[in-house]
Write an enzyme that holds these catalytic residues in place. Structure first.
Site, PDB file in Angstrom:
ATOM      1  CB  THR A  89      -0.893   0.042   1.253  1.00 55.71           C
ATOM      2  OG1 THR A  89      -0.095   0.403   2.407  1.00 55.71           O
ATOM      3  CG2 THR A  89      -1.554  -1.300   1.513  1.00 55.71           C
ATOM      4  CE  LYS A 134      11.596   6.572  -4.399  1.00 56.17           C
ATOM      5  NZ  LYS A 134      11.601   6.629  -5.877  1.00 56.17           N
ATOM      6  CG  ASP A 165       8.674   9.127  -4.172  1.00 49.51           C
ATOM      7  OD1 ASP A 165       8.218   8.286  -3.374  1.00 49.51           O
ATOM      8  OD2 ASP A 165       9.387   8.823  -5.140  1.00 49.51           O
ATOM      9  CG  LEU A 210      18.332  -0.170  -9.168  1.00 50.95           C
ATOM     10  CD1 LEU A 210      18.768   1.281  -9.329  1.00 50.95           C
ATOM     11  CD2 LEU A 210      19.012  -1.040 -10.209  1.00 50.95           C
ATOM     12  CE  LYS A 227       8.630   6.096  -1.735  1.00 52.61           C
ATOM     13  NZ  LYS A 227       8.129   5.140  -2.727  1.00 52.61           N
ATOM     14  CD  GLU A 256      17.797  -3.347  -1.558  1.00 48.34           C
ATOM     15  OE1 GLU A 256      18.154  -2.206  -1.920  1.00 48.34           O
ATOM     16  OE2 GLU A 256      18.399  -4.010  -0.693  1.00 48.34           O
TER      17      GLU A 256
END
Length: 527
Positions: free
Chosen positions: A261, A389, A385, A319, A285, A312
């Protein structure tokens, strides 16, 4: 009593003679600090049992003798209790014995021929499945082990033991939350690969639950290829406790919860899931970018429950970025800077806009048509976003930054930020002059890239986190980026000015789902 012998089905299991179960038994427990150092306690217990003609199948005690447990048939447990209370009445009166109690909710599992040198593997598997033996006993030759477990844990314990000792197929029970582009692709990948993985690895991938924000389908035998129709026609309302309770009632072992989600509300369930025996895999995230306190709390609960949380795909889709940074940091390597293009969506936009003679709005429309952006592309253009990260990578280096400390350059002009989604999409051309000016004002031979950068003294508690639009030479590492690829440069003390570069597909449901699948398989290896 049931017995499974190693010769059954014509298969020989080295060293294991038989596995037997007693479930009509009770544990009689004698507890007291006053027992410490006193000789003859065992003799008195056995004398009582002998006089009552009660057979004792197991006896176990700590070296301190503060607690002594014996296992007897349930129909004789009350007699054993009364006999011990009478024998130790003086000690009970003066507090040397705190209590004598009976637990009827137990079963014993005896494994004849178990080599204790390898028993730790079985014990670890039981603990990982939230099965903690109440009592443990082995004979002096070291080739027979008896465990006392809660009766409610018996079936699950036997499932684990049969896999670890008798080599039966290991069943992995998976609950998938979120079945949009990534979640739906993952479900189909697991279903299409399951037979091959079982044949090669002896692992049965069993998706027992699929849920969206409102509906759940659940089946202990596994959900099949028609899952979309099932959830549409047969899905029921639920909360997370329904899934947990179903797993308990059906004795499901090796539980993995997969969060695909984008919900800030769902991550609040992580702690509950972990505490109830689930490992967690997530492409979401948000859990790793909430407060640093919550970030640390998850790690503590994982440690307390010996569970795993893998994510990951939180940065770089499929990646191997987070694993690389974890290994470098764990090895003691001093990472001095990380920078790169974190968003496949914004990579596509600026890779094309920088070298093509097209207005910014036209390139953005192409990205929307290809499904690279969110329904409201401002969610990509605002930079949050990329910031999330970047924060995840910072926290992998044990930095304590909070999200509100990140410097974020939004790509949305102020006058367009308050429009409705439909109005914004109708007025994309209003972006063109703004980005035409930026493009024309950069040095000749340069291209635009939207990057995240972590810098500063990364040996301290906090680093400098920036998300920004930069102009770089076309022949640089960042400048040569193509398509919707992501790229990351990791600078370390050992590598000096030559960074470790990780580059590849940074967006796409198939790539991200494959990365989530990889995390599931990593957890299975740990299980």
């Amino acid at each position: 009593m049931s017995i499974l012998k190693s010769e059954e089905k014509g298969i020989k299991y080295k060293g294991i003679k038989e596995l037997s179960v007693l479930d009509h038994v009770s544990l009689v427990n004698l507890e007291g600090k006053g027992l410490l150092g006193k000789a003859g306690v065992d003799a008195r217990i056995f004398s009582v049992m002998a006089n009552l003609k009660i057979s004792v199948s197991i006896i176990s005690q700590g070296s301190s003798e503060r607690g002594i447990g014996i296992v007897v048939n349930s129909d004789r447990a009350s007699e054993a209790l009364q006999g011990l209370e009478k024998e130790f009445s003086k000690e009970l009166l003066f507090g040397d014995v705190n209590k004598v109690s009976v637990d009827n909710n137990i079963a014993t599992i005896s494994i004849t021929g178990q080599d204790l040198s390898t028993f730790h593997k079985l014990y670890s598997s039981l603990i990982k499945n939230k099965i903690t033996p109440i009592l443990f006993n082995n004979i002096i030759t070291g080739n027979s082990v008896s465990l006392v477990v809660k009766k409610t844990d018996l079936k699950r314990a036997l499932n684990v033991i049969n896999v670890e000792i008798f080599g039966q197929t290991k069943k992995i029970n998976i609950a998938v939350f979120g079945h949009g582009l990534v979640g739906g692709t993952l479900i189909n990948q697991v279903l299409s690969s399951a037979k091959n993985i079982e044949g090669r690895k002896g692992i049965n991938l069993n998706i027992f639950a699929i849920a969206n924000s409102t509906k759940l389908v659940i089946n202990k035998a596994g959900i099949k290829e028609n899952w979309k129709e099932e959830i549409e026609n047969e899905g029921v309302t639920y909360d997370i406790q329904d899934v947990i309770q179903y797993a308990k009632e059906n004795h499901l072992e090796n539980l993995i919860a997969v969060d695909n989600t984008a919900s800030s509300g769902f991550v609040e369930n992580y702690l509950t899931l972990i505490e109830n025996g689930f490992d967690v895999v997530s492409s979401n995230k948000i859990a790793n970018t909430l407060s640093y306190g919550f970030y640390k709390e998850i790690r503590q609960v994982l440690q307390d429950n010996q569970k795993n949380y893998l994510y990951e795909t939180n940065v770089g889709a499929g990646l191997p970025l987070i694993d690389t940074i974890k290994l470098l940091h764990l090895s003691g390597e001093n990472i001095t800077k990380i920078k790169g293009v974190f968003s496949g969506t914004l990579s596509y936009i600026f890779n094309h806009f920088s070298v093509e003679d097209k207005p910014f709005s036209e390139v953005l429309k192409e990205a929307i048509a290809l499904g690279f952006t969110e329904p409201d592309p401002r969610e990509d253009l605002c930079g949050n976003d990329v910031a999330r990260k970047l924060l995840i990578l910072a926290r992998e280096l044990d930095l304590q930054n909070e999200f509100n400390e990140i410097e974020i350059q939004s790509l949305i002009p102020i006058e367009l930020r308050s429009l409705t989604t439909s109005n914004f999409l109708e007025n994309l051309q209003l972006l063109d002059n703004h980005y035409k000016t930026i493009k024309e004002n950069q040095e000749k031979g340069n291209v635009l890239r939207y990057i995240g950068e972590l810098s500063g003294d990364l040996q301290q508690d906090k680093g400098n986190l920036e998300v920004k639009l930069v102009s770089v030479p076309l022949n640089s590492v960042l400048g040569q980026l193509k398509g919707s690829d992501s790229i990351f440069e990791i600078y370390t003390e050992s590598y000096g000015e030559r960074p470790i570069v990780i580059q590849g597909a940074g967006a796409g449901a198939s790539v991200t789902a494959r990365g989530v699948f990889g995390d599931i398989l990593r957890i299975i290896d740990k299980i």
